[in-house]
Design an enzyme around this catalytic site. Sequence first.
Site, mmCIF file in Angstrom:
data_model
loop_
_atom_site.group_PDB
_atom_site.id
_atom_site.type_symbol
_atom_site.label_atom_id
_atom_site.label_comp_id
_atom_site.label_asym_id
_atom_site.label_seq_id
_atom_site.Cartn_x
_atom_site.Cartn_y
_atom_site.Cartn_z
ATOM 1 N N TYR A 1 -12.355 8.389 -1.435
ATOM 2 C CA TYR A 1 -11.774 8.475 -0.090
ATOM 3 C C TYR A 1 -10.547 9.382 -0.022
ATOM 4 O O TYR A 1 -10.381 10.135 0.956
ATOM 5 C CB TYR A 1 -11.478 7.082 0.461
ATOM 6 N N TYR B 1 -1.723 11.431 2.479
ATOM 7 C CA TYR B 1 -2.606 11.734 1.345
ATOM 8 C C TYR B 1 -2.698 13.239 1.113
ATOM 9 O O TYR B 1 -2.835 13.683 -0.022
ATOM 10 C CB TYR B 1 -4.003 11.176 1.612
ATOM 11 N N ASP C 1 0.853 -1.180 0.000
ATOM 12 C CA ASP C 1 0.000 0.000 0.000
ATOM 13 C C ASP C 1 0.899 1.244 0.000
ATOM 14 O O ASP C 1 1.764 1.372 -0.861
ATOM 15 C CB ASP C 1 -0.953 -0.064 1.205
ATOM 16 N N HIS D 1 -7.159 -6.461 -0.654
ATOM 17 C CA HIS D 1 -6.069 -5.491 -0.551
ATOM 18 C C HIS D 1 -5.017 -5.857 0.495
ATOM 19 O O HIS D 1 -3.819 -5.689 0.262
ATOM 20 C CB HIS D 1 -6.646 -4.112 -0.236
#
Length: 342
Positions: free
Chosen positions: A177, A256, A128, A321
């Site tokens: 998201y 992010y 990830d 995931h």
Amino acid sequence: MTISLHKFCSRLCSCCSKPAQNTKKMADGEIAHRTVAVNGISMHVAEKGDGPVVLLIHGFPELWYAWRHQIVGLAGLGYRCVAPDLRGYGDTQVPGDVNDYTVFQIVGDLVALIDSLGQEKVLVVGHDWGAMLAWNLCLFRPDKVKALVALSVPFTPRNPARKTIESLRATYGDDYYICRFQEPGAIESEFARLGTSLVLKKFFTYRNPGPLFIPKEGWGSPSEQITLPPWLSEDDISYYESKFDKSGFTGGVNYYRCLDSDWELSAPWTGARVNIPAKFIVGDLDLTYNSLGAKDFIHKGGFKKYVPMLEDVVIMEGVGHFIMEEKPDEINAHIHEFIKKF
């Protein structure tokens, strides 16, 4: 937002590590935990084993704990496994400024950690966000990496024509998201409304191959009941919960929030290739594998173009995931098969 490239590139030098401190030694067979001073922060590290170093880099919303099966399995095969809590997570320091979470800052942490281990080069496994950081570690400091196994997230070349968040918002909308994460405090309030345990369960059990949306009107009810899959126990959730209750989610979310800053800062690497031996593994139910254009990039030559030393791509059927927790034995075998050559 414009940020000095020199300021953040300086984080990638090898002069920022300091001796380890607060070491806790455990009995043989157990995972040891210690704190290391790297790049101006205190970093918690879990480790086990002797031999070539394997650096295990977690993603969101994870911790070192996501690698518990790999730490034990690979240590048993003759490797020294080192799994940090990244900055902003778990028992590692949580800086308060969003600008402390650019890719250069975090790769700088990893370079300093490698130096603190007394290693010139290490084997790297990332999942990830950890995979994204690992690709960038290979890009910025290839002298530090022997070989890479990336899980779930392939290398993504920089698009000079469009900023990251602008592109994602145009493709998926405001409720995607990553777009929802951008407003400071907003997603933290939503997570607080739901409760840490439920938030973690919603992320870990997400198996829809489509994109993840978190509507502004709310991501469900706090009373929602979620059945855990066989590979994830209530004890596992409790461990994650205890750490996120301590650190909060802001540190992880700030990664992010720095995506556009990362886009600006990485301009000199536009068109650059990752020249490190690499293996990529992803589940066919993973939302990243099913994102727009991902399969074409992975299978039709783009991936190999930008990672010319890519040796293998593995698509695991019926897997989501959080691949190394869902299929630990298979992932351990895939990792070992690759890294034993180096």
